[in-house]
Write a protein that holds these residues in place. Sequence first.
Motif, PDB file in Angstrom:
ATOM      1  N   ALA A 136       0.851  -1.181   0.000  1.00 39.57           N
ATOM      2  CA  ALA A 136       0.000   0.000   0.000  1.00 39.57           C
ATOM      3  C   ALA A 136       0.889   1.233   0.000  1.00 39.57           C
ATOM      4  O   ALA A 136       1.886   1.278   0.722  1.00 39.57           O
ATOM      5  CB  ALA A 136      -0.906   0.019   1.227  1.00 39.57           C
ATOM      6  N   THR A 137       0.536   2.200  -0.807  1.00 37.33           N
ATOM      7  CA  THR A 137       1.188   3.502  -0.775  1.00 37.33           C
ATOM      8  C   THR A 137       0.175   4.468  -0.191  1.00 37.33           C
ATOM      9  O   THR A 137      -0.906   4.659  -0.762  1.00 37.33           O
ATOM     10  CB  THR A 137       1.621   3.945  -2.181  1.00 37.33           C
ATOM     11  N   VAL A 138       0.514   5.057   0.949  1.00 38.25           N
ATOM     12  CA  VAL A 138      -0.423   5.894   1.692  1.00 38.25           C
ATOM     13  C   VAL A 138       0.163   7.292   1.839  1.00 38.25           C
ATOM     14  O   VAL A 138       1.353   7.442   2.153  1.00 38.25           O
ATOM     15  CB  VAL A 138      -0.702   5.285   3.086  1.00 38.25           C
ATOM     16  N   ILE A 139      -0.657   8.299   1.625  1.00 36.12           N
ATOM     17  CA  ILE A 139      -0.230   9.675   1.849  1.00 36.12           C
ATOM     18  C   ILE A 139       0.114   9.816   3.330  1.00 36.12           C
ATOM     19  O   ILE A 139      -0.652   9.403   4.203  1.00 36.12           O
ATOM     20  CB  ILE A 139      -1.329  10.665   1.422  1.00 36.12           C
ATOM     21  N   ALA A 140       1.292  10.365   3.624  1.00 37.95           N
ATOM     22  CA  ALA A 140       1.810  10.393   4.993  1.00 37.95           C
ATOM     23  C   ALA A 140       0.850  11.063   5.983  1.00 37.95           C
ATOM     24  O   ALA A 140       0.813  10.682   7.152  1.00 37.95           O
ATOM     25  CB  ALA A 140       3.175  11.082   5.026  1.00 37.95           C
ATOM     26  N   GLU A 141       0.075  12.027   5.536  1.00 35.98           N
ATOM     27  CA  GLU A 141      -0.874  12.704   6.430  1.00 35.98           C
ATOM     28  C   GLU A 141      -2.041  11.798   6.831  1.00 35.98           C
ATOM     29  O   GLU A 141      -2.753  12.104   7.785  1.00 35.98           O
ATOM     30  CB  GLU A 141      -1.447  13.969   5.760  1.00 35.98           C
ATOM     31  N   ASN A 142      -2.229  10.707   6.128  1.00 35.04           N
ATOM     32  CA  ASN A 142      -3.358   9.819   6.399  1.00 35.04           C
ATOM     33  C   ASN A 142      -2.983   8.821   7.503  1.00 35.04           C
ATOM     34  O   ASN A 142      -2.814   7.630   7.280  1.00 35.04           O
ATOM     35  CB  ASN A 142      -3.785   9.093   5.121  1.00 35.04           C
ATOM     36  N   VAL A 176       4.990  14.007  -4.540  1.00 35.00           N
ATOM     37  CA  VAL A 176       3.905  14.504  -5.381  1.00 35.00           C
ATOM     38  C   VAL A 176       3.544  15.922  -4.975  1.00 35.00           C
ATOM     39  O   VAL A 176       3.394  16.218  -3.791  1.00 35.00           O
ATOM     40  CB  VAL A 176       2.650  13.597  -5.247  1.00 35.00           C
ATOM     41  N   LYS A 177       3.398  16.785  -5.968  1.00 33.87           N
ATOM     42  CA  LYS A 177       2.844  18.121  -5.730  1.00 33.87           C
ATOM     43  C   LYS A 177       1.408  18.069  -6.235  1.00 33.87           C
ATOM     44  O   LYS A 177       1.150  17.999  -7.431  1.00 33.87           O
ATOM     45  CB  LYS A 177       3.639  19.196  -6.455  1.00 33.87           C
ATOM     46  N   HIS A 178       0.494  18.066  -5.299  1.00 32.00           N
ATOM     47  CA  HIS A 178      -0.920  17.878  -5.605  1.00 32.00           C
ATOM     48  C   HIS A 178      -1.693  19.119  -5.163  1.00 32.00           C
ATOM     49  O   HIS A 178      -1.644  19.498  -3.990  1.00 32.00           O
ATOM     50  CB  HIS A 178      -1.435  16.627  -4.892  1.00 32.00           C
ATOM     51  N   LEU A 179      -2.361  19.735  -6.106  1.00 30.48           N
ATOM     52  CA  LEU A 179      -3.125  20.950  -5.836  1.00 30.48           C
ATOM     53  C   LEU A 179      -2.265  22.004  -5.145  1.00 30.48           C
ATOM     54  O   LEU A 179      -2.694  22.702  -4.227  1.00 30.48           O
ATOM     55  CB  LEU A 179      -4.377  20.632  -5.014  1.00 30.48           C
ATOM     56  N   GLY A 180      -1.007  22.090  -5.598  1.00 31.58           N
ATOM     57  CA  GLY A 180      -0.088  23.114  -5.107  1.00 31.58           C
ATOM     58  C   GLY A 180       0.616  22.787  -3.808  1.00 31.58           C
ATOM     59  O   GLY A 180       1.380  23.606  -3.293  1.00 31.58           O
ATOM     60  N   ILE A 181       0.397  21.596  -3.259  1.00 33.89           N
ATOM     61  CA  ILE A 181       1.006  21.210  -1.980  1.00 33.89           C
ATOM     62  C   ILE A 181       1.850  19.960  -2.184  1.00 33.89           C
ATOM     63  O   ILE A 181       1.392  18.983  -2.780  1.00 33.89           O
ATOM     64  CB  ILE A 181      -0.086  20.936  -0.915  1.00 33.89           C
ATOM     65  N   TRP A 182       3.083  19.982  -1.639  1.00 34.33           N
ATOM     66  CA  TRP A 182       3.942  18.811  -1.692  1.00 34.33           C
ATOM     67  C   TRP A 182       3.495  17.790  -0.657  1.00 34.33           C
ATOM     68  O   TRP A 182       3.140  18.147   0.468  1.00 34.33           O
ATOM     69  CB  TRP A 182       5.401  19.192  -1.416  1.00 34.33           C
ATOM     70  N   HIS A 183       3.523  16.529  -1.045  1.00 35.32           N
ATOM     71  CA  HIS A 183       3.122  15.443  -0.145  1.00 35.32           C
ATOM     72  C   HIS A 183       4.171  14.346  -0.132  1.00 35.32           C
ATOM     73  O   HIS A 183       4.806  14.058  -1.139  1.00 35.32           O
ATOM     74  CB  HIS A 183       1.792  14.818  -0.597  1.00 35.32           C
ATOM     75  N   ASP A 184       4.290  13.719   1.046  1.00 35.25           N
ATOM     76  CA  ASP A 184       5.128  12.543   1.231  1.00 35.25           C
ATOM     77  C   ASP A 184       4.219  11.312   1.189  1.00 35.25           C
ATOM     78  O   ASP A 184       3.026  11.407   1.500  1.00 35.25           O
ATOM     79  CB  ASP A 184       5.832  12.578   2.591  1.00 35.25           C
ATOM     80  N   THR A 185       4.788  10.176   0.833  1.00 37.46           N
ATOM     81  CA  THR A 185       4.029   8.927   0.902  1.00 37.46           C
ATOM     82  C   THR A 185       4.812   7.887   1.698  1.00 37.46           C
ATOM     83  O   THR A 185       6.042   7.929   1.776  1.00 37.46           O
ATOM     84  CB  THR A 185       3.711   8.349  -0.502  1.00 37.46           C
ATOM     85  N   VAL A 186       4.055   6.969   2.281  1.00 35.12           N
ATOM     86  CA  VAL A 186       4.608   5.869   3.053  1.00 35.12           C
ATOM     87  C   VAL A 186       4.294   4.589   2.299  1.00 35.12           C
ATOM     88  O   VAL A 186       3.143   4.367   1.897  1.00 35.12           O
ATOM     89  CB  VAL A 186       3.980   5.825   4.468  1.00 35.12           C
ATOM     90  N   LEU A 187       5.310   3.769   2.085  1.00 35.85           N
ATOM     91  CA  LEU A 187       5.113   2.471   1.440  1.00 35.85           C
ATOM     92  C   LEU A 187       5.052   1.416   2.532  1.00 35.85           C
ATOM     93  O   LEU A 187       5.964   1.291   3.360  1.00 35.85           O
ATOM     94  CB  LEU A 187       6.244   2.149   0.463  1.00 35.85           C
ATOM     95  N   LEU A 188       3.943   0.675   2.531  1.00 32.66           N
ATOM     96  CA  LEU A 188       3.731  -0.400   3.502  1.00 32.66           C
ATOM     97  C   LEU A 188       3.581  -1.708   2.728  1.00 32.66           C
ATOM     98  O   LEU A 188       3.090  -1.713   1.602  1.00 32.66           O
ATOM     99  CB  LEU A 188       2.451  -0.135   4.298  1.00 32.66           C
ATOM    100  N   GLU A 189       4.001  -2.789   3.337  1.00 33.81           N
ATOM    101  CA  GLU A 189       3.802  -4.083   2.710  1.00 33.81           C
ATOM    102  C   GLU A 189       3.518  -5.139   3.765  1.00 33.81           C
ATOM    103  O   GLU A 189       3.924  -5.011   4.927  1.00 33.81           O
ATOM    104  CB  GLU A 189       4.975  -4.508   1.834  1.00 33.81           C
ATOM    105  N   ARG A 190       2.839  -6.164   3.311  1.00 32.83           N
ATOM    106  CA  ARG A 190       2.554  -7.322   4.167  1.00 32.83           C
ATOM    107  C   ARG A 190       2.967  -8.560   3.393  1.00 32.83           C
ATOM    108  O   ARG A 190       2.457  -8.844   2.321  1.00 32.83           O
ATOM    109  CB  ARG A 190       1.082  -7.415   4.521  1.00 32.83           C
TER     110      ARG A 190
END
Length: 173
Positions: A124-130, A152-166
């Motif tokens: 799963a790739t999850v937006i870090a704020e989530n 990712v720059k989405h709607l003018g805001i930079w976002h980090d993502t977290v990669l999770l795996e099981r």
Amino acid sequence: MERILPADSSALFIRPVQPTDWPTLAAIYQQGIDTGVATFETQAPTPDNMAVKYMAAPQLVAEQGGQVVGYALLSAVSDRCVYGGVAEVSVYIAASHRGQGIGKRLLDQLIKESEQLGLWTIQATVIAENKASIAVHKQAGFREVGYREKIVKHLGIWHDTVLLERRSTVAGL
């Protein structure tokens, strides 16, 4: 099919997706989009496009009181055969039903069914704020394996993502 009896005695059922569910799934996906932290998409695909985007199985919905209130689907991470046992998970819950443990129940059932089909890794790739989504995935046995800063720059805001795996303990050994 799993049957869960929540505290309010209203039965929650987890069942396979039916063709008539896709419009509701698209609407739930749009609710996720509207949060700003569930996906970088800006508009849900049409139900027809959504129906062909995901792997044919497992496809699960949570139904309560005769209404679909959430779903869990998988998509292939690659069309290369060596990645045939690896899939990306998408779990979305209707806004009115978040925080009730439905996402965890869907993930648990999805994991069980995916292992029966021979999948050895779900990611799963999850937006870090989530934070809620990250917590639910970790409760279901996912571990954090990566962090992508300002990916990712989405709607003018930079976002980090977290990669999770099981990694499965029964499939692909």
